[in-house]
Design a protein around this motif. Structure first.
Motif, PDB file in Angstrom:
ATOM      1  N   ASN A  53      96.106  12.186 -29.195  1.00  0.00           N
ATOM      2  CA  ASN A  53      95.327  12.239 -27.952  1.00  0.00           C
ATOM      3  C   ASN A  53      93.920  12.789 -28.132  1.00  0.00           C
ATOM      4  O   ASN A  53      92.985  12.314 -27.489  1.00  0.00           O
ATOM      5  N   LYS A  54      93.764  13.798 -28.977  1.00  0.00           N
ATOM      6  CA  LYS A  54      92.445  14.425 -29.142  1.00  0.00           C
ATOM      7  C   LYS A  54      91.590  13.638 -30.140  1.00  0.00           C
ATOM      8  O   LYS A  54      90.440  13.324 -29.855  1.00  0.00           O
ATOM      9  N   ALA A  57      91.209   9.763 -29.269  1.00  0.00           N
ATOM     10  CA  ALA A  57      90.375   9.433 -28.107  1.00  0.00           C
ATOM     11  C   ALA A  57      89.003   8.939 -28.553  1.00  0.00           C
ATOM     12  O   ALA A  57      88.372   8.151 -27.863  1.00  0.00           O
ATOM     13  N   CYS A  58      88.551   9.422 -29.712  1.00  0.00           N
ATOM     14  CA  CYS A  58      87.193   9.060 -30.175  1.00  0.00           C
ATOM     15  C   CYS A  58      87.192   8.014 -31.288  1.00  0.00           C
ATOM     16  O   CYS A  58      86.222   7.286 -31.447  1.00  0.00           O
ATOM     17  N   ALA A  83      85.631  17.790 -31.486  1.00  0.00           N
ATOM     18  CA  ALA A  83      86.676  17.440 -30.504  1.00  0.00           C
ATOM     19  C   ALA A  83      86.959  18.574 -29.522  1.00  0.00           C
ATOM     20  O   ALA A  83      87.871  18.464 -28.714  1.00  0.00           O
TER      21      ALA A  83
ATOM     22  N   LEU B  33      89.805   9.355 -22.639  1.00  0.00           N
ATOM     23  CA  LEU B  33      88.964  10.463 -23.079  1.00  0.00           C
ATOM     24  C   LEU B  33      89.810  11.732 -23.110  1.00  0.00           C
ATOM     25  O   LEU B  33      90.651  11.930 -22.231  1.00  0.00           O
ATOM     26  N   ALA B  34      89.563  12.585 -24.101  1.00  0.00           N
ATOM     27  CA  ALA B  34      90.284  13.856 -24.151  1.00  0.00           C
ATOM     28  C   ALA B  34      89.756  14.771 -23.040  1.00  0.00           C
ATOM     29  O   ALA B  34      88.668  14.539 -22.506  1.00  0.00           O
ATOM     30  N   ARG B  35      90.531  15.805 -22.719  1.00  0.00           N
ATOM     31  CA  ARG B  35      90.177  16.705 -21.616  1.00  0.00           C
ATOM     32  C   ARG B  35      88.758  17.280 -21.775  1.00  0.00           C
ATOM     33  O   ARG B  35      88.379  17.753 -22.838  1.00  0.00           O
ATOM     34  N   ASP B  69      94.593  15.264 -21.346  1.00  0.00           N
ATOM     35  CA  ASP B  69      94.609  14.334 -22.475  1.00  0.00           C
ATOM     36  C   ASP B  69      95.222  12.979 -22.133  1.00  0.00           C
ATOM     37  O   ASP B  69      95.180  12.050 -22.924  1.00  0.00           O
TER      38      ASP B  69
END
Lengths: 105, 279
Positions: A53-54, A57-58, A83, B33-35, B69
């Protein structure tokens, strides 16, 4: 029609294979315990979720054991800042990544 | 519009921007997008080639933010300009119309495209214009295997238009305003991308559209298919996605639309440029 079933089954097999390389296993836990004696499979699963997820995401995420430990060590501090990872989150991701070093390719 | 573009260009010049993992111009991926991450996207679409003369330009400015997230939300500012000549009109008149709207998008990631068997997300968008209201729901499925990325969307839309009816009662005109459900289009999107490098990919996108109106049912259907190019700057400060989408075939041939292309409802060509910045 048989060809269609074969294609569906083959796709499922292929998808499962790609998933399996990321999933923490008991042997990963055993390997990780050599560095983090109290690590659990729950922590590694949380690390994987955060990694997906972290980091995902990019950019496209890497299969952990396809990247050398030296590159991970160099990249991780930079990525922590980029991040916006909290210490606890970073700790779980590092434990997950390190647990896969036992299966380095 | 000028102000929003100035705002976008100012952000463009700011340093330290990063872009999210988005690779298609038409097809959505499950990635969020992450938090706490924010993202600005500028969408420019040029549509051309309907019966007689037609040119449409759509500009969308999207501000996205990751709430946690798995959940992200965004606000769109939309501007559409269309110039067209009416079929069969011999006066040579070109009519131009513009429309502005705002919309709010919500996307919930359910599963991850890389680490789980299949990536999935649900998406909802509510749009309000001067005379209409739109609600869109979408199911997003995707899968990433090494350098290959495949994504599939199913989208349903409900379009309401403001209707004003006048009645003469006792010599006085009384107007009645009401929102009327006009159309419920359905759309399928498929995208495939081969990442030659992490920063560069080539692929294609297909769009299968069905125009369903409340009065006549299924009126139009078409298949559009074309190439997509994705480029991510070296330091991931910005992203560029370029798509060319020509209409391939008319899937709903009728007496009114017997041709291989439906140029009454859909355009012959669409070009889309998407610029993406995260800050």
């Amino acid at each position: 029609m048989k060809t269609n079933y074969f294609l569906i089954l083959f796709s499922c097999f292929l998808f499962s294979c790609t998933t399996a390389v990321f999933k923490p296993t008991l042997s990963d836990v055993e390997y990780a315990k050599t560095v983090y004696p109290s690590v659990t499979i729950d922590e590694l699963n949380k690390g994987l979720t955060l990694y997906a997820n972290k980091c995902g995401a990019c950019h496209q995420i890497f299969v952990p054991n396809k990247v050398s430990p030296a590159i991970w060590d160099a990249m991780m501090p930079k990525m922590k800042v980029r991040a916006k990872l909290e210490d606890e989150e970073m700790d779980l991701i590092v434990k997950y990544i390190k647990s896969k070093e036992g299966k380095l390719n | 519009m000028k102000n929003t573009l100035t705002f976008a260009l100012t952000l463009l010049l700011l340093g330290g921007l990063k872009a999210q993992d988005k690779q298609f111009a038409q097809t959505y991926q499950s990635t969020n997008l992450a938090r706490g991450f924010r993202d600005l996207e500028i969408w420019s679409t040029v549509r051309m080639g309907k019966e007689a003369f037609y040119r449409g330009i759509d500009e969308r400015l999207e501000f996205e933010i990751g709430l946690n997230d798995r959940l992200q939300t965004s606000l769109y500012l939309n501007a559409t300009h269309q110039s067209f000549a009416t079929k069969g009109d011999s006066t040579g008149t070109i009519t131009s119309v513009s429309d502005f709207s705002i919309s709010s998008e919500w996307k919930l990631k359910l599963t991850d495209a890389t680490t789980q068997t299949i990536g999935s997300a649900v998406y909802g968008e509510l749009g309000i214009s001067g005379t209409g209201l739109e609600l869109e729901a979408k199911l997003i499925l995707d899968k990433r295997i090494d350098k290959h990325l495949i994504a599939f969307n199913i989208a349903g839309e409900w379009e309401w238009e403001q209707e004003v009816k006048g009645k003469v009662i006792n010599g006085k005109v009384e107007q009645e305003n009401k929102m009327k459900l006009m159309a419920t289009p359905i759309e399928f999107n498929l995208g495939y991308m081969y990442n030659i490098r992490p920063s560069f990919g080539l692929g294609f996108e297909a769009k299968n559209q069905y125009e369903i109106t409340t009065e006549k049912g299924l009126e139009h259907a078409a298949l559009l298919l074309g190439p997509t190019l994705f480029f991510n700057s070296k330091d991931k400060e910005y992203k560029l996605i370029l798509n060319f989408l020509p209409e391939i075939t008319n899937l709903r041939k009728t007496d009114e639309q017997p041709n291989s292309l439906d140029l009454d409802e859909y355009e012959k060509y669409q070009f889309r440029l998407l610029l993406d910045f995260e800050f």
